[in-house]
Design a protein around this motif. Structure first.
Motif, PDB file in Angstrom:
ATOM      1  N   SER A  15       0.840  -1.194   0.000  1.00  0.00           N
ATOM      2  CA  SER A  15       0.000   0.000   0.000  1.00  0.00           C
ATOM      3  C   SER A  15       0.877   1.247   0.000  1.00  0.00           C
ATOM      4  O   SER A  15       0.628   2.202  -0.753  1.00  0.00           O
ATOM      5  CB  SER A  15      -0.925  -0.024   1.225  1.00  0.00           C
ATOM      6  OG  SER A  15      -1.699   1.149   1.283  1.00  0.00           O
TER       7      SER A  15
ATOM      8  N   GLY B 264      -6.237   3.040   1.712  1.00  0.00           N
ATOM      9  CA  GLY B 264      -5.049   2.179   1.783  1.00  0.00           C
ATOM     10  C   GLY B 264      -5.122   1.029   0.802  1.00  0.00           C
ATOM     11  O   GLY B 264      -4.119   0.638   0.193  1.00  0.00           O
ATOM     12  N   GLU B 265      -6.325   0.475   0.613  1.00  0.00           N
ATOM     13  CA  GLU B 265      -6.492  -0.615  -0.360  1.00  0.00           C
ATOM     14  C   GLU B 265      -6.404  -0.102  -1.790  1.00  0.00           C
ATOM     15  O   GLU B 265      -5.924  -0.801  -2.684  1.00  0.00           O
ATOM     16  CB  GLU B 265      -7.843  -1.308  -0.148  1.00  0.00           C
ATOM     17  CG  GLU B 265      -7.911  -2.114   1.125  1.00  0.00           C
ATOM     18  CD  GLU B 265      -9.251  -2.852   1.231  1.00  0.00           C
ATOM     19  OE1 GLU B 265      -9.669  -3.469   0.239  1.00  0.00           O
ATOM     20  OE2 GLU B 265      -9.866  -2.784   2.313  1.00  0.00           O
ATOM     21  N   TYR B 267      -4.548   2.323  -2.826  1.00  0.00           N
ATOM     22  CA  TYR B 267      -3.125   2.492  -3.157  1.00  0.00           C
ATOM     23  C   TYR B 267      -2.472   1.139  -3.427  1.00  0.00           C
ATOM     24  O   TYR B 267      -1.606   1.027  -4.282  1.00  0.00           O
ATOM     25  CB  TYR B 267      -2.393   3.236  -2.033  1.00  0.00           C
ATOM     26  CG  TYR B 267      -2.624   4.729  -2.066  1.00  0.00           C
ATOM     27  CD1 TYR B 267      -2.270   5.475  -3.188  1.00  0.00           C
ATOM     28  CD2 TYR B 267      -3.173   5.404  -0.991  1.00  0.00           C
ATOM     29  CE1 TYR B 267      -2.470   6.848  -3.230  1.00  0.00           C
ATOM     30  CE2 TYR B 267      -3.379   6.782  -1.020  1.00  0.00           C
ATOM     31  CZ  TYR B 267      -3.028   7.494  -2.144  1.00  0.00           C
ATOM     32  OH  TYR B 267      -3.218   8.853  -2.188  1.00  0.00           O
ATOM     33  N   LEU B 268      -2.903   0.112  -2.688  1.00  0.00           N
ATOM     34  CA  LEU B 268      -2.370  -1.220  -2.967  1.00  0.00           C
ATOM     35  C   LEU B 268      -2.774  -1.665  -4.374  1.00  0.00           C
ATOM     36  O   LEU B 268      -1.959  -2.209  -5.127  1.00  0.00           O
ATOM     37  CB  LEU B 268      -2.835  -2.218  -1.913  1.00  0.00           C
ATOM     38  CG  LEU B 268      -2.118  -3.565  -1.961  1.00  0.00           C
ATOM     39  CD1 LEU B 268      -1.905  -4.130  -0.560  1.00  0.00           C
ATOM     40  CD2 LEU B 268      -2.818  -4.587  -2.846  1.00  0.00           C
ATOM     41  N   ASN B 271      -0.617  -0.117  -6.770  1.00  0.00           N
ATOM     42  CA  ASN B 271       0.688  -0.772  -6.817  1.00  0.00           C
ATOM     43  C   ASN B 271       0.647  -2.006  -7.720  1.00  0.00           C
ATOM     44  O   ASN B 271       1.549  -2.227  -8.537  1.00  0.00           O
ATOM     45  CB  ASN B 271       1.116  -1.159  -5.396  1.00  0.00           C
ATOM     46  CG  ASN B 271       2.591  -1.467  -5.301  1.00  0.00           C
ATOM     47  OD1 ASN B 271       3.416  -0.673  -5.738  1.00  0.00           O
ATOM     48  ND2 ASN B 271       2.919  -2.616  -4.758  1.00  0.00           N
TER      49      ASN B 271
END
Lengths: 329, 329
Positions: A15, B264-265, B267-268, B271
């Protein structure tokens, strides 16, 4: 547990990697120890360093950048970062004017930030945020918890620091803001910490937790689901009883989603809030609505009021350029 | 159903009242018929008017302001606005250069916008957005659905309109952006329309809906929950097969939360997305991560890719000042 995740152990790493890649113009991600810092530092500026358990995004990493934080130390989900993260972050962003640690009051965070403060070779001070009026002492706290008020402290003190104020001035301003800021939240649902894989707490289909903490800590009472106006009234009554805003006070209102509540509902909650305040002759000078201090995917929201003075208003309005709060530039 | 709500019938009215009060510096709310318009209009500028069912906030009302829309017409939750809303909005923001209707492809929306287009006395044109590659024809659509790509069309065409481009140029630019934009989403959970009070669809604890529409329409397949990398790969494979970006293409990546998925998820998921694109030699030129086109409190996300050219890049970077997208001013 359905989340965007590959392996539980890699959740935070991946994250943060995505976050840093998405905002490479603003921030740099440090590994071993983990922290996020501003890409461009300002010589001679007091460095604001915050941090806390992950799962509250955008707090704190999303507020690293011009006009707010210089660094943020993310711990594992709902787990304090370590003193070595804090010390390394402080060292990395030091430009000669010392470090202001901005800490939400949770026992683990406070203990570790105090340790970092003592062990750091740099001049430093600490602002402890304890805006949550719901309960004195909680699952993870001695005294009141620090919650969404952190966003306001970070914005205002961050702005003051950009003007060249010294460490003592920044700390005094932070303490003053904290004193004039109060919050309370309500949860409609629980949330699941990836490493646990099960719900943090159980809550019935017709129940809400009034005064919930941002890790799902118990609040003041578990009660039956109620209308938005009634929920707003309960939260605001507690907040205003604590803040005691004087006649003619100008308020900053922050309606903060806890992660799983959509924006349309947050605006409705703001509508309830402004009616309640209006009926009591309290003026709203500034408004912020959004999910800024979250508890993973928890449904619910918190209300924060901050009694503004002219200096605070000026620093709220000043330019800011971070991944999650940006205006004026 | 636990939502911030007083009475089901008042949900939209109260949410919009809160929205307009929170952003009174930028927008004005019109009643009977309901629309949101810019507070300050620019004489001689093509007016961008969008709209659609509510429940997708911040789309579209949150994008009314400098550099994006001039007006947005919110329908009831997941229900098209009416032609009279669209015509009144167009009239209210007309400053002499005509109206560009920006429409997501849903049968109800399209029918009503076409009616407004025909009945309006102002010169007007329409950009129809159909970026969702998941399915041809769907519960509420002939042809492909219009989803989060709307944010990109509104930002880029909104920027062009500010430069004084005429109606024909704005329409052509919108059509070109739409052609170079493709999206696909995945749902982890369902959502509840307030007026219905029950879940829009059922989904098992270990299931996901790949290719879901923004009203919970069925996608390509219902399958078992999978790792973020695998989900990203499935969405991106479909998107890239549709877009066919050439060698050296520069992409805008939009990771869009559907409402109940924390940052947060997202952004994961970004990624995972950037790794996948990197392995295929596709360059990411711009990134936007956030919940911008939502489905109430649905957990899940969509990925949108847009193949940028220099003009599009310039208009993405240009200043924008709306309630939910703001930079450069």
């Amino acid at each position: 547990m359905k989340k965007f995740i590959n392996h539980v152990d890699d959740f935070l790493t991946e994250s943060l990697a995505g976050f840093a890649a998405a905002h490479g113009d603003l921030v740099v991600l440090n590994h071993e120890p983990v922290f996020v810092r501003r890409k461009t530092l300002k010589p001679g500026k007091v460095a604001l360093v915050s941090g806390g358990g992950s799962g509250h995004e955008p707090l704190h990493s999303g507020f690293v950048g011009y006009g707010m934080l210089d660094a943020a130390c993310p711990g594992q989900v709902f787990t304090s970062p370590t003193p070595d993260q804090m010390m390394a972050a402080a060292k990395a962003v030091d430009t000669g004017a010392g470090t202001l640690f901005v800490v939400k009051n949770y026992s683990g965070d406070l203990m570790n930030f105090e340790m970092a403060s003592e062990m750091s070779e740099l001049p430093n001070a600490m602002v402890l945020i304890n805006d949550d009026v719901a309960v004195e002492n909680s699952s993870y706290t001695t005294g009141r918890r620090g919650v969404a008020g952190a966003v306001i402290v970070e914005k205002l003190v961050g702005s003051l620091a950009e003007t060249g104020a010294d460490l003592e001035q920044c700390k005094a301003f932070g303490d003053r803001i904290n004193k004039h800021t109060a919050s309370m939240g309500v949860a409609f649902s629980s949330c699941t910490v990836p490493a646990a894989g099960t719900l943090t707490f159980k809550i019935g289909d017709d129940e809400i937790e009034v005064g919930v903490g941002i890790h799902g800590e118990p609040g003041r009472r578990r009660t039956r689901f109620a209308a938005a106006d009634a929920i707003a009234a309960e939260l605001l009554t507690a907040i205003v009883a604590d803040l005691k805003p004087g006649n003619g006070s100008e308020l900053l209102v922050l309606i903060n989603g806890l992660g799983g509540t959509p924006l349309g509902e947050l605006y409705l909650l703001f509508n309830s809030t402004r009616s309640w305040l209006h009926q009591r002759g309290l003026a709203i000078a500034r408004v912020q609505v959004g999910s800024l201090t979250t508890s993973l995917e928890m449904a619910g929201a918190s209300i924060t009021l901050c009694v503004l003075d002219d200096e605070m208003k000026r620093h709220w309005d000043s330019p800011v350029h971070t991944p999650s709060l940006r205006w004026g530039m």
